[in-house]
Scaffold this motif. Structure first.
Motif, short mmCIF file in Angstrom:
data_model
loop_
_atom_site.label_atom_id
_atom_site.label_comp_id
_atom_site.label_asym_id
_atom_site.label_seq_id
_atom_site.Cartn_x
_atom_site.Cartn_y
_atom_site.Cartn_z
N GLU A 190 10.29 -6.73 6.02
CA GLU A 190 9.94 -7.30 4.45
C GLU A 190 9.01 -7.39 3.74
OE1 GLU A 190 13.93 -9.80 4.75
OE2 GLU A 190 14.71 -8.22 5.21
N PHE B 225 5.73 -6.70 5.15
CA PHE B 225 5.39 -5.92 4.52
C PHE B 225 4.99 -5.05 3.10
CE2 PHE B 225 4.21 -1.06 4.82
CZ PHE B 225 2.94 -1.52 4.26
N ALA B 226 6.75 -4.76 2.74
CA ALA B 226 6.94 -4.77 1.37
C ALA B 226 7.39 -5.63 1.01
CB ALA B 226 8.60 -4.39 2.14
N MET C 216 3.10 -4.98 0.27
CA MET C 216 2.87 -3.46 -0.54
C MET C 216 3.54 -3.76 -1.89
SD MET C 216 1.45 -1.33 1.56
CE MET C 216 1.59 0.15 0.56
N PHE D 151 2.47 -8.37 11.25
CA PHE D 151 3.15 -7.77 11.85
C PHE D 151 2.75 -6.20 13.12
CE2 PHE D 151 1.00 -7.25 7.30
CZ PHE D 151 2.49 -7.91 6.93
N LEU E 40 2.89 -0.45 10.65
CA LEU E 40 3.72 -0.44 9.14
C LEU E 40 3.16 0.11 9.12
CD1 LEU E 40 6.53 -3.18 9.56
CD2 LEU E 40 6.95 -0.84 9.26
N TYR F 238 5.89 6.65 -2.84
CA TYR F 238 6.36 4.82 -2.15
C TYR F 238 7.09 4.28 -3.12
CZ TYR F 238 5.98 0.43 0.64
OH TYR F 238 6.14 -0.36 0.45
#
Lengths: 109, 109
Positions: free
Chosen positions: A95, A97-98, A101, B2, B6, B94
């Motif tokens: 989560e 990381f998302a 991004m 992380f 990832l 993505y």
DNA sequence: CTCATATACATAATTTTCTTATATATAAAA
DNA sequence: TTTTATATATAAGAAAATTATGTATATGAG
């Protein structure tokens, strides 16, 4: 079906999450579940699934029991106590990381 | 930061997106930009950045020009016409992948 | 003045992770 | 009877990253 590489690094997270929600699943079932919930867009390969399950079991995050169904073997995997902690951690990491991004990919500067 | 894995598979997408928005950047600048916009949470390693930039250039998606600044070399990269198309494609891929992961990771069944 | 940190690139060795191929086996459907 | 589906397993190879190493300049701290 993506250029392929995007799946990298997320396989363990997917497996741990599915086992967290479903209690116990077998390898083949995991691929079908992902295929279904992604409407056929994400297909996990069994050549990746099985070694990953073995690795997670060896690492103490999963336990397994073999069951014979219709003259075929099914190996059900479930999270250990340690595996449950790892699942929560991995999900949180994903989560986070998302979110990053999202910031990078959807920004206009 | 992380568990590491990832980032895998998203590096090209990040690079293409940043160049799409910024017009032109150099390797070191890319790592700093990502570090800043992620508030220090995501650190791209230069050992991954440089080979990837070279690969993208070899593949015709990037062009480069070297500029001397303060007695040091800076290699600025920019998207080619083909690179712009690839950037858009990668970003869409993505987003599609992230949607699927969201379905899997954030569902309770 | 020297040493750590920051800037800037590059590449090689290694590791991680996945794909593709191969193998085995049963059952159902075409 | 041959393909498709179910079910597992492993090995060879490719892809993508980390870690380590090397070069070089500049700046700030001590």
């Amino acid at each position: 079906m993506f250029s392929g590489s995007l799946i990298k690094g997320t396989l363990k997270t997917i497996i741990l999450k599915l086992l967290y929600e479903h209690g116990s699943m077998y390898g083949y079932e995991i691929t079908k579940q992902v295929e279904e919930s992604s409407e056929g867009k994400l297909k996990l390969t069994l050549g990746a699934i099985y070694p990953t399950l073995h690795k997670l079991e060896k690492g103490g995050l999963l336990s397994s029991r073999s069951v014979e169904v219709d003259n075929r073997l099914r190996k059900y995997y479930a999270l250990t106590a340690e595996g449950k902690k790892a699942a929560i951690k991995k999900i949180n990491e994903y989560e986070s990381f998302a979110r990053i991004m999202h910031t990078i990919i959807l920004s206009n500067n």
